[in-house]
Design a protein around this motif. Structure first.
Motif, PDB file in Angstrom:
ATOM      1  N   MET A 473       0.597  -0.834   0.182  1.00  0.00           N
ATOM      2  CA  MET A 473       0.238   0.303   0.018  1.00  0.00           C
ATOM      3  C   MET A 473       0.701   0.907   0.033  1.00  0.00           C
ATOM      4  N   ILE A 474       0.476   2.800  -0.895  1.00  0.00           N
ATOM      5  CA  ILE A 474       1.382   3.439  -0.978  1.00  0.00           C
ATOM      6  C   ILE A 474       0.593   4.617   0.305  1.00  0.00           C
ATOM      7  N   LEU A 475       1.522   5.812   1.207  1.00  0.00           N
ATOM      8  CA  LEU A 475       1.230   5.971   2.002  1.00  0.00           C
ATOM      9  C   LEU A 475       1.180   5.356   3.498  1.00  0.00           C
ATOM     10  N   GLY A 476       1.767   4.880   4.046  1.00  0.00           N
ATOM     11  CA  GLY A 476       1.967   4.415   4.607  1.00  0.00           C
ATOM     12  C   GLY A 476       0.234   3.704   5.700  1.00  0.00           C
ATOM     13  N   GLY A 477       0.056   3.005   4.626  1.00  0.00           N
ATOM     14  CA  GLY A 477      -1.965   2.438   4.073  1.00  0.00           C
ATOM     15  C   GLY A 477      -1.802   0.795   5.192  1.00  0.00           C
ATOM     16  N   ARG A 478       0.035  -0.021   5.510  1.00  0.00           N
ATOM     17  CA  ARG A 478      -0.137  -0.835   6.482  1.00  0.00           C
ATOM     18  C   ARG A 478       0.511  -0.918   7.249  1.00  0.00           C
ATOM     19  N   TYR A 479       1.157   0.482   7.850  1.00  0.00           N
ATOM     20  CA  TYR A 479       1.512   0.891   9.280  1.00  0.00           C
ATOM     21  C   TYR A 479       0.664   0.708  10.453  1.00  0.00           C
ATOM     22  N   THR A 480       0.242  -0.394  10.852  1.00  0.00           N
ATOM     23  CA  THR A 480      -0.455  -0.565  11.856  1.00  0.00           C
ATOM     24  C   THR A 480      -0.998   0.693  13.054  1.00  0.00           C
ATOM     25  N   GLU A 481       0.338   1.691  13.705  1.00  0.00           N
ATOM     26  CA  GLU A 481       0.604   2.429  14.528  1.00  0.00           C
ATOM     27  C   GLU A 481      -0.186   3.883  13.424  1.00  0.00           C
ATOM     28  N   PHE A 482       0.154   4.145  12.289  1.00  0.00           N
ATOM     29  CA  PHE A 482       0.018   5.483  11.624  1.00  0.00           C
ATOM     30  C   PHE A 482      -1.455   4.591  10.964  1.00  0.00           C
ATOM     31  N   GLN A 483      -2.093   3.702  11.373  1.00  0.00           N
ATOM     32  CA  GLN A 483      -3.239   3.905  10.558  1.00  0.00           C
ATOM     33  C   GLN A 483      -4.480   3.929  11.747  1.00  0.00           C
ATOM     34  N   LYS A 484      -3.247   3.641  13.036  1.00  0.00           N
ATOM     35  CA  LYS A 484      -4.475   4.397  13.975  1.00  0.00           C
ATOM     36  C   LYS A 484      -4.986   5.528  14.128  1.00  0.00           C
ATOM     37  N   LEU A 485      -3.775   6.599  13.766  1.00  0.00           N
ATOM     38  CA  LEU A 485      -3.933   8.280  13.624  1.00  0.00           C
ATOM     39  C   LEU A 485      -4.301   8.549  12.068  1.00  0.00           C
ATOM     40  N   PHE A 486      -4.408   8.446  11.575  1.00  0.00           N
ATOM     41  CA  PHE A 486      -5.090   7.942  10.126  1.00  0.00           C
ATOM     42  C   PHE A 486      -6.368   8.020  10.467  1.00  0.00           C
ATOM     43  N   ASP A 487      -7.173   7.123  11.130  1.00  0.00           N
ATOM     44  CA  ASP A 487      -8.542   6.642  11.087  1.00  0.00           C
ATOM     45  C   ASP A 487      -8.779   7.684  12.136  1.00  0.00           C
ATOM     46  N   GLU A 488      -8.194   7.981  13.075  1.00  0.00           N
ATOM     47  CA  GLU A 488      -8.578   9.274  14.111  1.00  0.00           C
ATOM     48  C   GLU A 488      -9.175  10.647  13.498  1.00  0.00           C
ATOM     49  N   ALA A 489      -8.375  10.825  13.445  1.00  0.00           N
ATOM     50  CA  ALA A 489      -7.476  11.912  11.844  1.00  0.00           C
ATOM     51  C   ALA A 489      -8.643  12.147  10.575  1.00  0.00           C
ATOM     52  N   LEU A 490      -8.669  10.959   9.973  1.00  0.00           N
ATOM     53  CA  LEU A 490     -10.032  11.521   9.350  1.00  0.00           C
ATOM     54  C   LEU A 490     -11.864  11.137   9.563  1.00  0.00           C
ATOM     55  N   LYS A 491     -12.040  11.094  10.510  1.00  0.00           N
ATOM     56  CA  LYS A 491     -12.639  11.205  11.527  1.00  0.00           C
ATOM     57  C   LYS A 491     -13.541  12.433  12.051  1.00  0.00           C
ATOM     58  N   ASN A 492     -12.556  13.124  12.059  1.00  0.00           N
ATOM     59  CA  ASN A 492     -12.411  14.960  12.294  1.00  0.00           C
ATOM     60  C   ASN A 492     -12.415  15.311  11.120  1.00  0.00           C
ATOM     61  N   MET A 493     -11.852  15.034  10.925  1.00  0.00           N
ATOM     62  CA  MET A 493     -12.161  15.527   8.335  1.00  0.00           C
ATOM     63  C   MET A 493     -13.292  15.195   8.599  1.00  0.00           C
ATOM     64  N   ASP A 494     -13.877  14.053   8.726  1.00  0.00           N
ATOM     65  CA  ASP A 494     -15.581  14.106   8.292  1.00  0.00           C
ATOM     66  C   ASP A 494     -16.930  14.383   9.351  1.00  0.00           C
ATOM     67  N   ALA A 495     -16.555  15.393  10.122  1.00  0.00           N
ATOM     68  CA  ALA A 495     -17.350  15.873  10.838  1.00  0.00           C
ATOM     69  C   ALA A 495     -16.707  17.541  10.638  1.00  0.00           C
ATOM     70  N   VAL A 496     -15.872  17.393   9.954  1.00  0.00           N
ATOM     71  CA  VAL A 496     -15.643  19.111   9.285  1.00  0.00           C
ATOM     72  C   VAL A 496     -16.729  19.298   8.149  1.00  0.00           C
ATOM     73  N   ARG A 497     -16.573  18.093   7.648  1.00  0.00           N
ATOM     74  CA  ARG A 497     -17.547  18.005   6.252  1.00  0.00           C
ATOM     75  C   ARG A 497     -18.910  18.001   6.355  1.00  0.00           C
ATOM     76  N   ASP A 498     -18.990  16.977   7.422  1.00  0.00           N
ATOM     77  CA  ASP A 498     -20.557  17.533   7.700  1.00  0.00           C
ATOM     78  C   ASP A 498     -21.297  18.371   8.620  1.00  0.00           C
ATOM     79  N   GLY A 499     -20.542  19.403   8.630  1.00  0.00           N
ATOM     80  CA  GLY A 499     -21.252  20.273   9.553  1.00  0.00           C
ATOM     81  C   GLY A 499     -21.337  19.547  11.056  1.00  0.00           C
ATOM     82  N   GLU A 500     -20.049  19.058  11.454  1.00  0.00           N
ATOM     83  CA  GLU A 500     -20.296  18.842  13.447  1.00  0.00           C
ATOM     84  C   GLU A 500     -19.098  19.248  13.674  1.00  0.00           C
ATOM     85  N   LEU A 501     -18.138  20.151  13.061  1.00  0.00           N
ATOM     86  CA  LEU A 501     -17.036  20.501  14.137  1.00  0.00           C
ATOM     87  C   LEU A 501     -16.141  21.648  13.260  1.00  0.00           C
TER      88      LEU A 501
END
Length: 608
Positions: A473-501
C-alpha cells in the motif's frame, strides 16, 4: 512486404503475454517480462512521442523504481529513480524535484509566506526526485522493452478481444489475428477491457453540490462512490516564470529548498493548481512547464467555458500567480476533463488484468499515480513470471491484485478527498498536510528498508517483500500505528465535512495527535503549527534521523522503517560520490554539494 511478413509471423505465434499500451507502465512491464525470458507483444493504437500527464515522482516512487530495476535486473527502470541518473541516462528534458511545496492562496491577496509548507525529497544519491517529460521517459521505456526482445506494434488498434479457456485472441482493425497466453491492459482511462467487460464504476455524475454533500449523499448517489469529486484543466506552457523570480525572497518562506526546484502546488478553497517545471535546473534544456488546475466539482461544477478561459479566470484571482504566468503561452491544446475519478468492479479476470490507470484513478494530488503504477507493475510482473513458468493462469493466482486495487483506491480516495475538505480553511489544511507527510515518510522508509537490506545482505529473497505487507500500500497505508492516527484524523475531517465540527477545532485535535508518538522524530515538532517543513534528507539529516530511531523508537515500531545497518547507507553514498568524479567538474561539485547541503541556486538557469 515487411509489414505483411510481421503480421504473418505474429498471427502464427502464441505469445506468453500481450500488453495493450506502451506508456510508462506498459513499457516497464514489457521490459521486465522480456528481460526475464518471456515472449512479449506490445500493442499501441498511437505512436511515440506523445503528451501524457503524471509527471512528478515521489520518494516512495523513487524506491519502488529502484526495487523494480534491481529485483528484475532491468537497470533502465532504476535510472528513472533520481534526477541525476535520469538526466545522464535518458536526457536533459526533465526537471528536478527537490521537494513538494504548497502555497495557500487567498483571493485578491499576495501569497503569505507564513501560509506555506514544504516536504523535501531525498538528497543524492538516493534522490532527488524528478519531473518526467513523459514523451521521453515513456519512449525510453518502450525502447528498453524492445532492446530486451519485446515485439512492438504501434498505430495498431484492437477491434476484437476473445478470452478463451487457454488463450487470448485479438483481431486488429486491419484484420490481423494475434494470440497470447495472457492479456494485460495498460490503456488507461479508455481501457479496452473495462469497456468490453463493463467493469467501470463510480463514473456516473452526482447532481448534488455544495451543502447537499452530506452523509446521505455519500450513501445514495452512485456518483458519490468516491469521496473525491474533481475535474481538471491542463496543458504544457512556455514562458512560465519560476516562482523564485516573482514571489517574496525565498528565504522568507523558511523552507529547505527553493520553491522553483519543487513540484509547486497553489491551494485555495475549492481546488488547487500544479506547476511542474522542466526548466528548473542549470542542466535542463527544456523550456516548458506542466500546468494544471484541479477543481472540486461540489464547489466549482462544470461551467461550459472554454478551458483556457476558465483556467485564466482562476489565475487572475491571485496576484503573484498572475505575475508568474505573465506572457506564458500554451504549446499544446488545453485539455478539460469531466469527473476525474473512476474505478472498476475488478482488475483481474480469466487470463487478463488491468494495470493501475486502466483500472482506477482518483486525482493528481500528491503525485500518487506513478507510485500506484510502479507498485502495480511489480505485483503483475512477479505473478506473470511465476504463471508462465508453471503454466498456471488460474484466477485465484491473480486475486491479490484485486486486493491491492481495492485497498489502495479506497485509501487514496480518503487521503485526497479529505484534502479537498481541508482547502476551505488554512488551519485545517495545515493539519491534514501533516497527516499526508507522515504517511509518505513511512511509505518511503518501508521501501527503503527493503532496498538497503538487499544491498546489505545480497539476498534476493529480501526483494520479494516489495509486494508484501506493509509495502503493498502507498502512503503508509499498512503501518498499523500510523493507521490508528490516520483513522482518528479522518473522523475529524468527516465531522468538518458534515458540519459537525469547526475546521479550527479539528485542526487542533489533529496536530495534537502527533505529540509523543514514537515513530516520528520529536525534533520535527510536527504537533507545532510553526513547523511547516521537515529537516532536509541530506547525509547529515539522515544520520540524525537514523540514530534518533535507534535510540528512541521501540524496536517493533522501528524495524519496518530502519531495519538496516548505518554503514550500508554510508557505503552506498560514498560509492556514488566516487562515481560522480567521472562527471564534468561542475556537475561533480553540485552533486557532492547536494549530498551534504540543501540550499542552492541551480534554479537560476540563466546562469548556465
Amino acid at each position: 512486404m515487411t509489414v505483411d511478413l510481421h503480421a504473418k509471423r505474429d498471427a502464427d505465434h502464441l505469445f506468453d503475454v500481450v500488453i495493450l499500451g506502451t506508456g510508462l507502465g506498459g513499457g516497464m512491464l514489457g521490459a521486465i517480462l522480456a528481460r526475464n525470458g518471456l515472449d512479449v507483444l506490445m500493442i499501441d493504437s498511437e505512436v511515440h512521442p506523445r503528451f501524457t500527464i503524471g509527471e512528478a515522482t515521489t520518494p516512495d516512487t523513487n524506491f519502488r523504481l529502484k526495487l523494480l530495476g534491481t529485483k528484475y535486473e532491468v537497470p533502465e527502470i532504476a535510472d528513472l529513480a533520481s534526477f541525476h541518473d535520469l538526466k545522464e541516462r535518458v536526457g536533459t528534458t526533465h526537471g528536478i524535484k527537490r521537494a513538494f511545496s504548497f502555497l495557500y492562496e487567498r483571493e485578491g491577496q499576495p501569497q503569505n509566506p507564513a501560509e506555506s509548507h514544504q516536504y523535501p525529497t531525498l538528497a543524492p544519491p538516493m534522490g532527488p526526485d524528478a519531473h518526467f517529460f513523459r514523451q521521453d521517459t515513456d519512449g525510453f521505456m518502450m525502447a528498453t522493452a524492445v532492446g530486451y526482445g519485446a515485439h512492438v506494434r504501434q498505430q495498431t488498434k484492437v477491434a476484437e478481444v476473445d478470452i478463451q479457456r487457454d488463450s487470448v485472441h485479438l483481431v486488429t482493425d486491419k484484420g490481423v489475428n494475434l494470440r497470447g497466453k495472457f492479456l494485460v491492459d495498460g490503456t488507461g482511462i479508455k481501457s479496452v477491457l473495462a469497456h468490453k467487460f463493463n467493469l467501470r464504476e463510480g463514473d456516473q455524475p452526482c447532481k448534488c453540490s455544495g451543502v447537499q454533500v452530506r452523509k446521505e449523499c455519500q450513501i445514495n448517489c452512485v456518483g458519490k462512490k468516491f469521496r473525491t469529486n474533481s475535474r481538471g484543466i491542463f496543458t504544457h506552457m512556455s514562458g512560465v516564470r519560476l516562482y523564485d523570480q516573482v514571489g517574496p525572497d525565498a528565504r522568507k518562506y523558511g523552507h529547505r529548498y527553493p520553491l522553483s526546484q519543487s513540484t509547486l502546488h497553489h491551494m485555495f478553497e475549492g481546488g488547487w493548481f500544479w506547476m511542474i517545471p522542466f526548466n528548473n535546473h542549470v542542466d535542463s534544456t527544456n523550456p516548458l512547464c506542466s500546468v494544471g488546475l484541479v477543481l472540486n466539482r461540489d464547489v466549482h461544477p462544470e461551467t461550459g467555458m472554454d478551458p483556457e478561459e476558465e483556467f485564466w479566470s482562476h489565475v487572475r484571482k491571485y496576484p503573484l500567480m498572475l505575475e508568474q504566468f505573465d506572457g506564458a503561452k500554451a504549446v499544446r491544446p488545453w485539455t478539460s476533463s469531466g469527473r476525474l475519478q473512476y474505478g472498476s468492479t475488478s482488475v483481474v479476470g480469466h487470463r487478463y488484468c488491468l494495470l493501475a490507470h486502466a483500472g482506477f484513478f482518483i486525482d493528481p494530488l500528491y503525485s500518487t499515480g506513478l507510485a500506484l503504477t510502479t507498485a502495480m507493475v511489480d505485483q503483475v510482473a512477479e505473478q506473470l513470471l511465476h504463471s508462465v513458468k508453471t503454466n498456471d493462469f488460474s484466477l485465484p493466482q491473480f486475486e491479490r491484485m484485486n486486493d491491492f486495487f481495492h485497498r489502495n483506491i479506497a485509501y487514496a480516495d480518503k487521503v485526497v478527498g479529505s484534502s479537498f475538505v481541508s482547502f476551505r480553511d488554512y488551519e485545517l489544511w495545515d493539519a491534514w498536510y501533516r497527516v499526508w507527510v507522515l504517511g509518505l515518510f513511512i511509505g518511503t522508509a518501508t521501501n527503503a528498508t527493503i532496498y538497503l537490506k538487499y544491498i546489505e545482505t545480497g539476498d534476493l529473497k529480501v526483494l520479494e517483500n516489495s509486494v508484501r505487507p506493509p509495502n503493498d500500500m502507498i502512503l503508509g497505508g499498512r503501518y498499523t500505528e500510523f493507521q490508528k492516527l490516520f483513522d482518528e484524523a479522518l473522523k475529524n475531517m468527516d465531522a468538518v465535512r458534515d458540519g459537525e465540527l469547526s475546521p479550527k477545532e479539528a485542526a487542533t485535535r489533529i496536530r495534537a495527535s502527533f505529540k509523543g508518538i514514537k515513530y516520528l522524530p520529536d525534533y520535527w515538532r510536527w504537533h507545532d503549527a510553526n513547523s511547516r517543513s521537515t529537516p532536509a534528507f541530506t547525509l547529515w539529516g539522515m544520520t540524525k534521523m537514523y540514530f534518533w530511531f535507534q535510540l528512541y523508537s521501540p524496536k517493533e515500531l522501528r524495524k519496518p522503517l530502519f531495519d538496516w545497518n548505518s554503514f550500508t547507507a554510508y557505503k552506498y553514498i560514498f560509492a556514488a560520490m566516487r562515481r560522480s568524479t567521472k562527471l564534468a567538474r561542475r556537475r561533480k561539485y553540485s552533486y557532492i554539494r547536494d549530498v551534504f547541503k540543501a540550499w542552492n541556486f541551480d534554479w537560476k538557469t540563466e546562469s548556465k
